[in-house]
Design an enzyme around this catalytic site. Structure first.
Site, mmCIF file in Angstrom:
data_model
loop_
_atom_site.group_PDB
_atom_site.id
_atom_site.type_symbol
_atom_site.label_atom_id
_atom_site.label_comp_id
_atom_site.label_asym_id
_atom_site.label_seq_id
_atom_site.Cartn_x
_atom_site.Cartn_y
_atom_site.Cartn_z
ATOM 1 N N TYR A 138 42.385 -26.622 -5.597
ATOM 2 C CA TYR A 138 42.759 -27.421 -6.760
ATOM 3 C C TYR A 138 42.577 -28.915 -6.495
ATOM 4 O O TYR A 138 43.235 -29.753 -7.091
ATOM 5 C CB TYR A 138 44.217 -27.165 -7.152
ATOM 6 C CG TYR A 138 44.529 -25.746 -7.593
ATOM 7 C CD1 TYR A 138 43.525 -24.785 -7.738
ATOM 8 C CD2 TYR A 138 45.829 -25.358 -7.859
ATOM 9 C CE1 TYR A 138 43.825 -23.496 -8.131
ATOM 10 C CE2 TYR A 138 46.136 -24.068 -8.260
ATOM 11 C CZ TYR A 138 45.130 -23.137 -8.394
ATOM 12 O OH TYR A 138 45.430 -21.858 -8.784
ATOM 13 N N LYS A 189 41.617 -16.407 3.956
ATOM 14 C CA LYS A 189 40.515 -15.474 3.687
ATOM 15 C C LYS A 189 39.359 -15.852 4.600
ATOM 16 O O LYS A 189 38.221 -16.061 4.193
ATOM 17 C CB LYS A 189 40.116 -15.542 2.206
ATOM 18 C CG LYS A 189 39.092 -14.487 1.771
ATOM 19 C CD LYS A 189 39.559 -13.070 1.974
ATOM 20 C CE LYS A 189 38.508 -12.081 1.468
ATOM 21 N NZ LYS A 189 38.804 -10.681 1.838
ATOM 22 N N ASP A 222 43.822 -10.596 0.450
ATOM 23 C CA ASP A 222 43.770 -9.313 -0.243
ATOM 24 C C ASP A 222 44.683 -8.290 0.423
ATOM 25 O O ASP A 222 45.402 -7.542 -0.251
ATOM 26 C CB ASP A 222 42.341 -8.798 -0.356
ATOM 27 C CG ASP A 222 41.542 -8.943 0.931
ATOM 28 O OD1 ASP A 222 42.017 -9.606 1.875
ATOM 29 O OD2 ASP A 222 40.420 -8.401 0.989
ATOM 30 N N ASP A 246 49.507 -19.724 -5.217
ATOM 31 C CA ASP A 246 49.761 -19.711 -6.657
ATOM 32 C C ASP A 246 49.758 -18.277 -7.177
ATOM 33 O O ASP A 246 50.666 -17.853 -7.907
ATOM 34 C CB ASP A 246 48.683 -20.539 -7.361
ATOM 35 C CG ASP A 246 48.994 -20.796 -8.832
ATOM 36 O OD1 ASP A 246 50.088 -20.440 -9.293
ATOM 37 O OD2 ASP A 246 48.128 -21.361 -9.522
ATOM 38 N N ASP A 250 53.275 -15.514 -8.044
ATOM 39 C CA ASP A 250 53.485 -14.802 -9.309
ATOM 40 C C ASP A 250 53.711 -13.313 -9.055
ATOM 41 O O ASP A 250 54.568 -12.678 -9.687
ATOM 42 C CB ASP A 250 52.281 -14.991 -10.231
ATOM 43 C CG ASP A 250 52.322 -16.326 -10.968
ATOM 44 O OD1 ASP A 250 53.139 -17.193 -10.595
ATOM 45 O OD2 ASP A 250 51.536 -16.508 -11.913
#
Length: 357
Positions: A138, A189, A222, A246, A250
């Site tokens: 971001y 990752k 993942d 982020d 959630d």
């Protein structure tokens, strides 16, 4: 006694509803918490402000907010405006402008809340997710060329700096060291993203040597989603990049019962600038104006704000009142109840005023 000045930005959708509920609860708390004096100033910034003025906040908005001790924020996003315009025009402008590089998102199963995971109790899911909040995916670097043509190109460049990664790692390790289990999981990752994510892995290992009392491991993002669902009890403190955390936070909120109870703190640990506290549920325009938004996430965010401002006892009292209400009701529809925002807010205020929390 110092008066703590709080800037209140309700912004969009259900944001004004839950933020005003938060102000009510905090006001009730000042009546029961000696030494706590709060003053609230409201700013009408957001999508409606954009429609009137062509910008989400004034040009001097950061200068206006800078003298405040903290910011209580609602939500940003309007279905009639581009999402990138609203987010970058207000929330990210504040986060990046004030270098609030540590985004802290605690998640746990509150009393009375039934999580969707079978046999998952409060002791099995009690996490703190630390999100790098200033760079990464971001960072805002990139662009578009040949717009509208078949050969149109869009680039989105993730920026990872040694300084940025090191400071969020240290922050996360400190949180892990302060918690009873002293566990930290670093999420990247790095098998597919060979540069920025490998830098994360390397710096994580370097910083770990400064915290010998913290047990740490690392996961690919993942695989982390699977672990969060199948082995929640194996996790405690989690640190990840801007995008990865982020998304994972959630998921964490859903696993704990509802995104309507999930809080956020956008922290400037240096305290050069005010930090900002907000629920993570977003503007939720589908229920805006219906009076059924869950204010618990805002109350929890407000408790984090009090802790940050040096009032841990008031923070504890607020969370105790919240937990008393989640345990006995009333509950909003996202938690399986039928209560309104007003009813939950008044119940928490009543629990505070009762003086036995």
């Amino acid at each position: 006694m110092t008066t703590l000045r709080i800037a209140v930005i309700g912004a969009d959708g259900i944001g004004p509803e839950v933020v005003e509920a938060g102000v009510r609860v905090l006001t009730a708390l000042t009546e029961r918490a000696p030494g706590l004096d709060l003053a609230f100033d409201r700013f009408p910034w957001g999508s409606d402000y954009y429609r009137a003025h062509g910008k989400m906040m004034p040009e001097d908005g950061l200068a206006t907010l800078a003298p405040y001790h903290a910011i209580l924020f609602g939500a940003v996003g309007d279905p009639s405006l581009p999402d990138d315009l609203t987010l970058w025009g207000l929330r990210l402008k504040i986060c990046q402008g004030f270098d609030q590089f540590a985004n802290v998102r605690p998640t746990r199963v509150l009393p009375g809340v039934i999580p969707p995971l079978r046999d998952c109790g409060p002791d099995d899911l009690d996490w703190v997710i630390v999100r790098e909040n200033s760079e990464g995916e971001y960072a805002g670097h990139g662009g578009r060329a040949h717009r509208g043509h078949p050969e149109e190109v869009a680039t989105e460049t993730a920026i990872f700096t040694r300084a940025g990664v090191t400071r969020i790692m240290r922050y996360a390790f400190r949180i892990a060291a302060s918690r009873p289990r002293k566990l930290l999981t670093i999420v990247t990752k790095s098998n597919a993203q060979r540069f920025g994510m490998v830098l994360w892995d390397e710096i994580g290992a370097e910083v770990a040597r400064e915290f010998p009392d913290v047990t740490w491991d690392k996961m690919l993002v993942d695989a982390m989603t699977i672990r969060m669902v199948l082995k929640p009890q194996s996790l405690d403190t989690i640190v990840a990049t801007n995008l990865h955390a982020d998304i994972l936070s959630d998921l964490a909120a859903a696993l704990a019962g509802s995104i309507g109870i999930a809080p956020t703190a956008n922290i400037d640990p240096t305290r050069r600038f005010p930090s900002m506290f907000e629920p993570i549920h977003g503007s939720a325009f589908d229920i805006a104006g219906k009076g059924i938004a869950n204010p618990i996430a805002t109350f929890w965010s407000a408790a984090m704000m009090l802790d940050h401002l040096g009032h841990p006892e008031a923070s504890h009292r607020l969370m105790a009142a919240v937990e008393r209400v989640t345990a006995a009701g009333p509950l909003t529809p996202d938690l399986g109840g039928t209560a309104t925002t007003e009813e939950v807010t008044e119940a928490v205020c009543a629990a505070i005023r009762a003086g036995n929390v």
